[in-house]
Enzyme design. Structure first.
Site, PDB file in Angstrom:
ATOM      1  N   LYS A 237      28.579  10.448  60.036  1.00 45.29           N
ATOM      2  CA  LYS A 237      28.660  11.242  58.792  1.00 45.29           C
ATOM      3  C   LYS A 237      27.281  11.366  58.135  1.00 45.29           C
ATOM      4  O   LYS A 237      26.864  12.447  57.744  1.00 45.29           O
ATOM      5  CB  LYS A 237      29.611  10.581  57.772  1.00 45.29           C
TER       6      LYS A 237
ATOM      7  N   ARG B 199      37.347   6.991  49.578  1.00 46.58           N
ATOM      8  CA  ARG B 199      37.770   6.141  50.680  1.00 46.58           C
ATOM      9  C   ARG B 199      39.174   5.595  50.459  1.00 46.58           C
ATOM     10  O   ARG B 199      39.669   4.838  51.301  1.00 46.58           O
ATOM     11  CB  ARG B 199      36.815   4.963  50.775  1.00 46.58           C
TER      12      ARG B 199
ATOM     13  N   ARG C 120      22.636   0.609  65.719  1.00 50.28           N
ATOM     14  CA  ARG C 120      21.979   1.301  64.598  1.00 50.28           C
ATOM     15  C   ARG C 120      20.844   0.460  64.026  1.00 50.28           C
ATOM     16  O   ARG C 120      20.949  -0.754  63.882  1.00 50.28           O
ATOM     17  CB  ARG C 120      22.993   1.592  63.494  1.00 50.28           C
TER      18      ARG C 120
ATOM     19  N   ARG D  81      21.701  -3.484  59.695  1.00 49.27           N
ATOM     20  CA  ARG D  81      22.544  -3.740  58.512  1.00 49.27           C
ATOM     21  C   ARG D  81      23.450  -4.949  58.765  1.00 49.27           C
ATOM     22  O   ARG D  81      23.978  -5.115  59.858  1.00 49.27           O
ATOM     23  CB  ARG D  81      23.422  -2.505  58.223  1.00 49.27           C
TER      24      ARG D  81
ATOM     25  N   ARG E 208      35.565  -3.514  59.191  1.00 50.56           N
ATOM     26  CA  ARG E 208      35.404  -2.166  58.626  1.00 50.56           C
ATOM     27  C   ARG E 208      36.354  -1.170  59.278  1.00 50.56           C
ATOM     28  O   ARG E 208      36.883  -0.288  58.613  1.00 50.56           O
ATOM     29  CB  ARG E 208      33.958  -1.698  58.795  1.00 50.56           C
TER      30      ARG E 208
HETATM   31  P1  AP5 Z   1      25.614   7.131  60.945  1.00 52.50           P
HETATM   32  O1  AP5 Z   1      25.296   8.575  60.728  1.00 52.50           O
HETATM   33  O2  AP5 Z   1      24.814   6.107  60.233  1.00 52.50           O
HETATM   34  O3  AP5 Z   1      27.198   6.895  60.738  1.00 52.50           O
HETATM   35  P2  AP5 Z   1      28.102   6.940  59.456  1.00 52.50           P
HETATM   36  O4  AP5 Z   1      29.347   7.670  59.809  1.00 52.50           O
HETATM   37  O5  AP5 Z   1      27.330   7.458  58.275  1.00 52.50           O
HETATM   38  O6  AP5 Z   1      28.443   5.413  59.349  1.00 52.50           O
HETATM   39  P3  AP5 Z   1      28.314   4.316  58.215  1.00 52.50           P
HETATM   40  O7  AP5 Z   1      28.426   3.001  58.926  1.00 52.50           O
HETATM   41  O8  AP5 Z   1      27.093   4.503  57.363  1.00 52.50           O
HETATM   42  O9  AP5 Z   1      29.549   4.591  57.409  1.00 52.50           O
HETATM   43  P4  AP5 Z   1      30.355   3.584  56.658  1.00 52.50           P
HETATM   44  O10 AP5 Z   1      31.369   4.531  56.155  1.00 52.50           O
HETATM   45  O11 AP5 Z   1      30.855   2.405  57.322  1.00 52.50           O
HETATM   46  O12 AP5 Z   1      29.281   2.920  55.673  1.00 52.50           O
HETATM   47  P5  AP5 Z   1      28.830   3.290  54.211  1.00 52.50           P
HETATM   48  O13 AP5 Z   1      27.376   3.168  54.155  1.00 52.50           O
HETATM   49  O14 AP5 Z   1      29.494   4.535  53.743  1.00 52.50           O
HETATM   50  O15 AP5 Z   1      25.544   6.862  62.522  1.00 52.50           O
HETATM   51  C1  AP5 Z   1      25.770   5.577  63.054  1.00 52.50           C
HETATM   52  C2  AP5 Z   1      24.813   5.325  64.233  1.00 52.50           C
HETATM   53  O16 AP5 Z   1      25.128   6.229  65.309  1.00 52.50           O
HETATM   54  C3  AP5 Z   1      23.333   5.566  63.918  1.00 52.50           C
HETATM   55  O17 AP5 Z   1      22.562   4.629  64.612  1.00 52.50           O
HETATM   56  C4  AP5 Z   1      23.053   6.989  64.447  1.00 52.50           C
HETATM   57  O18 AP5 Z   1      21.718   7.145  64.859  1.00 52.50           O
HETATM   58  C5  AP5 Z   1      24.017   7.083  65.620  1.00 52.50           C
HETATM   59  N1  AP5 Z   1      24.592   8.411  65.790  1.00 52.50           N
HETATM   60  C6  AP5 Z   1      25.011   9.260  64.794  1.00 52.50           C
HETATM   61  N2  AP5 Z   1      25.528  10.385  65.330  1.00 52.50           N
HETATM   62  C7  AP5 Z   1      25.449  10.222  66.688  1.00 52.50           C
HETATM   63  C8  AP5 Z   1      25.839  11.045  67.803  1.00 52.50           C
HETATM   64  N3  AP5 Z   1      26.413  12.243  67.615  1.00 52.50           N
HETATM   65  N4  AP5 Z   1      25.630  10.565  69.048  1.00 52.50           N
HETATM   66  C9  AP5 Z   1      25.055   9.343  69.240  1.00 52.50           C
HETATM   67  N5  AP5 Z   1      24.659   8.525  68.236  1.00 52.50           N
HETATM   68  C10 AP5 Z   1      24.854   8.972  66.969  1.00 52.50           C
HETATM   69  O19 AP5 Z   1      29.523   2.093  53.388  1.00 52.50           O
HETATM   70  C11 AP5 Z   1      29.083   0.765  53.480  1.00 52.50           C
HETATM   71  C12 AP5 Z   1      29.913  -0.110  52.574  1.00 52.50           C
HETATM   72  O20 AP5 Z   1      29.757   0.285  51.199  1.00 52.50           O
HETATM   73  C13 AP5 Z   1      31.431  -0.087  52.796  1.00 52.50           C
HETATM   74  O21 AP5 Z   1      31.831  -0.948  53.843  1.00 52.50           O
HETATM   75  C14 AP5 Z   1      31.953  -0.564  51.416  1.00 52.50           C
HETATM   76  O22 AP5 Z   1      31.799  -1.938  51.261  1.00 52.50           O
HETATM   77  C15 AP5 Z   1      30.967   0.131  50.469  1.00 52.50           C
HETATM   78  N6  AP5 Z   1      31.456   1.464  50.082  1.00 52.50           N
HETATM   79  C16 AP5 Z   1      30.847   2.657  50.364  1.00 52.50           C
HETATM   80  N7  AP5 Z   1      31.572   3.678  49.879  1.00 52.50           N
HETATM   81  C17 AP5 Z   1      32.657   3.129  49.273  1.00 52.50           C
HETATM   82  C18 AP5 Z   1      33.791   3.694  48.596  1.00 52.50           C
HETATM   83  N8  AP5 Z   1      33.939   5.020  48.465  1.00 52.50           N
HETATM   84  N9  AP5 Z   1      34.713   2.830  48.092  1.00 52.50           N
HETATM   85  C19 AP5 Z   1      34.562   1.496  48.213  1.00 52.50           C
HETATM   86  N10 AP5 Z   1      33.535   0.900  48.858  1.00 52.50           N
HETATM   87  C20 AP5 Z   1      32.584   1.718  49.385  1.00 52.50           C
END
Ligand code: AP5
Ligand code: ZN
Length: 209
Positions: A13, A88, A122, A155, A166
């Site tokens: 995403k 979420r 990552r 991370r 997660r």
């Molecule tokens: P990346 O683009 O980083 O993936 P992502 O979908 O953004 O994954 P995240 O892990 O950041 O999402 P998340 O939802 O778990 O974490 P968030 O930061 O929101 O890609 C991942 C990897 O794959 C990278 O290395 C990239 O290079 C590679 N890649 C990407 N696309 C690719 C492709 N097509 N092919 C190959 N490789 C590829 O949340 C973190 C924490 O914050 C949560 O656990 C929670 O504690 C808190 N939090 C955040 N939002 C909320 C909310 N709304 N409510 C409550 N708690 C929240």
């Protein structure tokens, strides 16, 4: 265009959102990035949420909604926004409906095995937050950010136990949002298993249609 990017952790995403944000000239708002910044700055919010993020649990809805509302009021969302990682939970989605009107919820889907591979490889820049992958998007020089020369780190929530948690949290609390937006008639599915370029072009095509 007011957009929400939905999908499991590691679906890509954030990677797509950075590009779509550039393409459409609208801000990319990632709640995960906002929480990680608060932790880095050691703010009150950061102190409250650090252990929650490390374990992969969700931050309480009231704190998260307040953070998003504040961010959406910063005056740069006139042309629209991309919310990445928010909402979420169903209560977060209901709260968002009282704050703003969405044009599309883009749902990125990928098999669990692929998610684990993407998350465990990552690496993120300590300085500018740019995201890399040891296999799929390696930096030119190992451990160093291409854009700013900053040091890359893994991370804490990309450790195997936290990844498992997660994914469970995602299936239990976030997946129901797919039907929530389907019922509103604004859900679009994107197959996120392809290369970053393929996923980006499928997303831009969906947004333009
Ligand atoms: P990346 O683009 O980083 O993936 P992502 O979908 O953004 O994954 P995240 O892990 O950041 O999402 P998340 O939802 O778990 O974490 P968030 O930061 O929101 O890609 C991942 C990897 O794959 C990278 O290395 C990239 O290079 C590679 N890649 C990407 N696309 C690719 C492709 N097509 N092919 C190959 N490789 C590829 O949340 C973190 C924490 O914050 C949560 O656990 C929670 O504690 C808190 N939090 C955040 N939002 C909320 C909310 N709304 N409510 C409550 N708690 C929240
Ligand atoms: Zn950097």
């Amino acid at each position: 265009m007011n957009l929400v990017f939905l999908g499991p952790p590691g679906a890509g995403k954030g990677t797509v959102a950075v590009k779509v944000s550039e393409e459409l000239g609208i801000p990319h708002i990632s709640t995960g990035d906002l929480f990680r910044k608060a932790i880095k700055d050691q703010s009150e919010l950061g102190k409250k949420v650090k252990s929650i993020l490390d374990s992969g649990e969700l931050v309480p809805d009231d704190l998260t909604v307040a953070l998003v509302e504040e961010r959406l009021n910063q005056g740069d969302t006139g042309k629209g926004f991309i919310l990445d990682g928010f909402p979420r939970t169903i209560p977060q989605a209901e709260a968002l409906d009282t704050i703003s009107t969405l044009q599309m919820a883009v749902n990125f889907s990928v098999a669990d095995e692929v998610l684990v591979d993407r998350l465990s490889g990552r690496r993120v820049c300590k300085n500018c937050g740019a995201t890399y992958h040891v296999k799929f998007a390696p930096p030119r020089k190992e451990g160093i950010c291409d854009s700013c020369g900053g040091e890359l780190y893994t991370r804490q929530d990309d450790a195997p136990e936290a990844i498992k948690n997660r994914l469970q949290v995602y299936y239990r609390q976030t997946q129901p949002l797919i039907d929530y937006y389907k019922d509103k008639g604004i859900k679009t599915d994107i197959d996120a298993a392809g290369s970053p370029e393929q996923v980006l072009s499928a997303t831009l095509k969906a947004l333009n249609s």
